[in-house]
Motif scaffolding. Structure first.
Motif, PDB file in Angstrom:
ATOM      1  N   CYS A  91      37.698   6.730  42.615  1.00  0.00           N
ATOM      2  CA  CYS A  91      37.542   5.121  42.636  1.00  0.00           C
ATOM      3  C   CYS A  91      38.339   4.881  41.507  1.00  0.00           C
ATOM      4  O   CYS A  91      38.258   3.722  40.935  1.00  0.00           O
ATOM      5  CB  CYS A  91      35.721   5.328  41.038  1.00  0.00           C
ATOM      6  SG  CYS A  91      34.955   5.635  42.207  1.00  0.00           S
ATOM      7  N   MET A 135      30.351   0.994  40.050  1.00  0.00           N
ATOM      8  CA  MET A 135      31.672   1.864  39.591  1.00  0.00           C
ATOM      9  C   MET A 135      32.870   1.619  37.903  1.00  0.00           C
ATOM     10  O   MET A 135      33.413   2.474  37.573  1.00  0.00           O
ATOM     11  CB  MET A 135      32.883   0.812  40.691  1.00  0.00           C
ATOM     12  CG  MET A 135      34.575   1.761  41.058  1.00  0.00           C
ATOM     13  SD  MET A 135      35.332   1.509  42.275  1.00  0.00           S
ATOM     14  CE  MET A 135      36.682   0.389  41.167  1.00  0.00           C
ATOM     15  N   THR A 172      29.522   7.004  39.094  1.00  0.00           N
ATOM     16  CA  THR A 172      29.708   6.189  40.476  1.00  0.00           C
ATOM     17  C   THR A 172      28.643   6.037  41.511  1.00  0.00           C
ATOM     18  O   THR A 172      27.741   5.299  41.718  1.00  0.00           O
ATOM     19  CB  THR A 172      30.980   5.547  40.462  1.00  0.00           C
ATOM     20  OG1 THR A 172      31.135   5.665  39.621  1.00  0.00           O
ATOM     21  CG2 THR A 172      31.094   4.932  41.644  1.00  0.00           C
TER      22      THR A 172
END
Length: 243
Positions: A91, A135, A172
């Motif tokens: 991420c 995210m 996330t």
């Protein structure tokens, strides 16, 4: 049972399920709208912080642009999930939150997700808010709070950076599982579907989280060795810690 089977097929066996993030059309409109409304104040907070910090230091905007490119590239590395037929990816929100704070990190993630949705078909416009929440918001805050908490407990930079990257990544996918299970459960129970989605991510996201932790720690330590003044400027270190 039929409903769960249908959901599983639509999520994990359809050919277009290999796209990253939550794809266009996966979430019902009401859930997509809800997550968008959750994301709006955080993005607005990021814009406010960017304007405020840029007015103080003109070099701040180029730094934000550089970190946006880092997050875009890192979050654009799809890795197939053999057991689920979908993709996992790192991420990058751990490192952006450590260096620039959670508000700017949310804004950076929002821009990266929008460009990926518009030009790479990764994620979607209706699911943009949900992807920002998972995210951008959850990843950034998990990474930032983990790093700051461990540094307050006197953990060294490598350990704090590693754990920040690890928890930013896993937070996330935990949130993504909640979003998917909430939006598509229909008449089914939430928890069985949530666990099914979360378990499907584990084979790839478990090692990916560890990899992202090591990558985040490596970036922080490299900056400390090469440009400790930047870490002081970004308030990651106190001046006396950079000596």
């Amino acid at each position: 049972m039929l409903s769960l089977f249908t959901v599983h097929c639509s999520l994990f066996t359809a050919s277009d399920a290999h796209a990253m993030h939550i794809s266009e059309g996966i979430l019902p409109f009401n859930w997509a709208l809800l997550w968008s409304l959750v994301a709006v104040p955080f993005v607005a907070w990021g814009l406010y912080k960017l304007k405020k910090l840029s007015s103080i230091d003109l070099s701040f905007k180029p730094l934000v642009g550089l970190m946006a490119a880092v997050v875009f590239i890192i979050s654009c590395m799809p890795i197939p999930v053999p057991t689920a037929g979908t993709c996992s990816h790192p991420c990058g929100t751990g490192i952006s939150a450590i260096l620039l704070g959670p508000a700017i990190s949310v804004l950076i993630s929002s821009v990266a997700l929008l460009i990926q949705a518009l030009f790479l078909a990764h994620g979607g416009l209706t699911t943009w808010g949900a992807n920002i929440v998972s995210m951008g918001i959850m990843g950034s805050f998990a990474g930032y709070l983990t790093f700051r908490g461990l540094r307050a407990l006197k953990a060294n930079l490598w350990i704090a950076g590693f754990m920040a990257g690890l928890f930013a990544d896993w937070a996330t996918y935990l949130t993504t599982s909640v979003e998917l299970a909430s939006g598509i459960k229909g008449d089914s129970q939430f928890l069985p579907l949530f666990w099914k989605i979360l378990i499907a991510f584990i084979p790839t996201q478990l090692p990916l989280g560890i990899l992202e932790g090591a990558m985040t720690a490596g970036m922080v330590v490299l900056l400390y060795k090469k440009r400790p003044d930047l870490l002081v400027k970004m308030k990651v270190l106190k001046p006396e810690e950079a000596l």
